[in-house]
Design an enzyme around this catalytic site. Structure first.
Site: not given
Ligand code: PLP
Length: 384
Positions: A69-70, A148, A176, A196-198, A234, A322
């Site tokens: 996602g980043t 999030n 999210q 983002s997949g996870h 790839t 923290c």
């Molecule tokens: N954006 C949001 C709102 C998220 O909650 C997250 C992950 O927690 C991300 C971006 C980043 O995604 P990734 O962990 O796949 O880089």
């Protein structure tokens, strides 16, 4: 273990893993190879692209796969900045994920100007403030679909329309939101969207960026001609196949399963509000994701609570992180105007389709006891 931290990451769905395994074993061809062994991998990537496009109701050609996602967030912003180098202004909000905030801060250090929109005490932005923030030299507006930490949903359709009417690109970090709420991109003037997949039961390290077919895009990772020359590298075939399957499952689960998740979340939240005095919900009560409950519990510190809950096998998140030995209150709760004490006493519980009623019943026994223990410890500490 009772896993109530599904906004942090999710369990890979067994059906997703099953779909991926051949591509980690015998089907290891490179999707760019000309022979049929490679073509099979390319076909698997194409199928996944269709599955993700079906979930988002867009065209498969508008989906490009990334590593996280980043990366999707960073690519969207960087592409906009390259399109017109004279536009040196960005608009975003104070409650975005660090993938947007840290990037915005880095750009500000390099001479760009960033307008950080405020949120109110329910976590919502003011659309008039957005309207006023957009300038002639605004390169892009980036607003998250769902927060999030609190699950609060920004009015994305309205925000996108404002940007369209002003001729400014609009990106939404929907990491999210995708899989949790219905999204129909065919009807929305959104230029770019990250997922983002996870967060939706696919593995970590695979994600996607939606780029509207009428939006020009500059590649962030420059290399081979993969992803229609929009993202070199790839393809991570197995994980992309997993993301495709996860999207298919999410589309199928959207009505029934998400309703069940909402019921679990509501039963949990209602139960806790009844059982534990002085608990408040952080964020808008209805305009939020069906799976997220962010609660301020008076008289506790969230870090202590996390430790106690961890001992009892419950995973959730704190409203503070923290860092360097000091408890930094969450930037989201801070932006909502909450006191440091409220932020420090806040916990996020986030559910998924793998949670059960029996788990909710168990945590409704565990959490009130843990709160009572922490509160009495804190009372003893204050009295001493
Ligand atoms: N954006 C949001 C709102 C998220 O909650 C997250 C992950 O927690 C991300 C971006 C980043 O995604 P990734 O962990 O796949 O880089």
């Amino acid at each position: 273990m009772i896993y109530l931290d599904n906004n942090a990451t999710t369990q890979v769905d067994p059906a997703v893993l099953e779909e991926m395994l051949p591509y980690l074993q015998e089907q290891y061809g490179n999707p760019s190879s000309a022979y049929s062994f490679g073509k099979r991998a390319a076909n698997a990537v194409s199928k996944a692209r269709e599955q993700v496009a079906t979930l988002l109701k867009c065209d498969p050609s508008e989906i490009l796969f990334t590593s996280c996602g980043t990366e999707s967030d960073n690519s969207a912003i960087q592409s906009a900045l390259l399109l017109d180098p004279d536009r040196k202004h960005l608009v975003t909000s104070k409650v975005e994920h660090s993938a947007i905030i840290r990037h915005g801060e880095a750009l500000a250090r390099r001479g760009y100007e960033v307008t950080w929109l405020d949120v109110d005490s329910e976590g919502l932005i003011d659309l008039d403030a957005l309207r006023q923030a957009i300038r002639e030299d605004t390169a892009i507006v980036s607003l998250m679909w769902a927060n999030n930490e609190t699950g609060v949903l920004f009015p994305i359709a309205e925000a996108a329309e404002i940007c369209r009417s002003k001729g400014t690109l609009f990106h939404t970090d929907a990491v999210q939101a995708v899989g949790k709420i219905d999204i129909a991109l065919e009807n929305l003037p959104i230029n770019l969207l990250s997922l983002s997949g996870h967060k939706l039961h696919a593995p970590k390290g695979v994600a996607a960026l939606y780029v509207n077919r009428k939006t020009r895009f500059n590649a962030y990772l420059i290399g081979g001609g993969q992803e229609n020359k929009r993202r070199g590298g790839t393809e991570n075939t197995a994980s992309i196949v997993g993301l495709g399957k996860a999207a298919e499952l999410a589309a199928a689960a959207m009505e029934d399963e998400n309703g069940r998740v909402r019921e679990l979340r509501d039963r949990f939240e209602q139960g806790l509000l009844e059982l534990v005095p002085s608990v408040q919900v952080n964020g808008h009560r209805t305009r939020r994701l069906p799976n997220t409950s962010n609660l301020a519990i008076e008289g506790i510190d969230s870090e202590g609570m996390l430790l106690l809950l961890d001992q009892r096998g419950v995973c959730c998140s704190a409203g503070s992180a923290c860092t360097a030995g000091s408890l930094e209150p969450s930037h989201v709760l801070k932006a909502m105007g909450y006191s440091i004490d409220r932020a420090r006493g806040s916990l996020r519980f986030s559910f998924s389709r793998f949670n059960t009623e029996s788990e909710v019943a168990q945590v409704l026994e565990i959490i009130p006891r843990a709160v009572e223990k922490l509160r009495s410890m804190n009372r003893g500490f204050l009295a001493a």
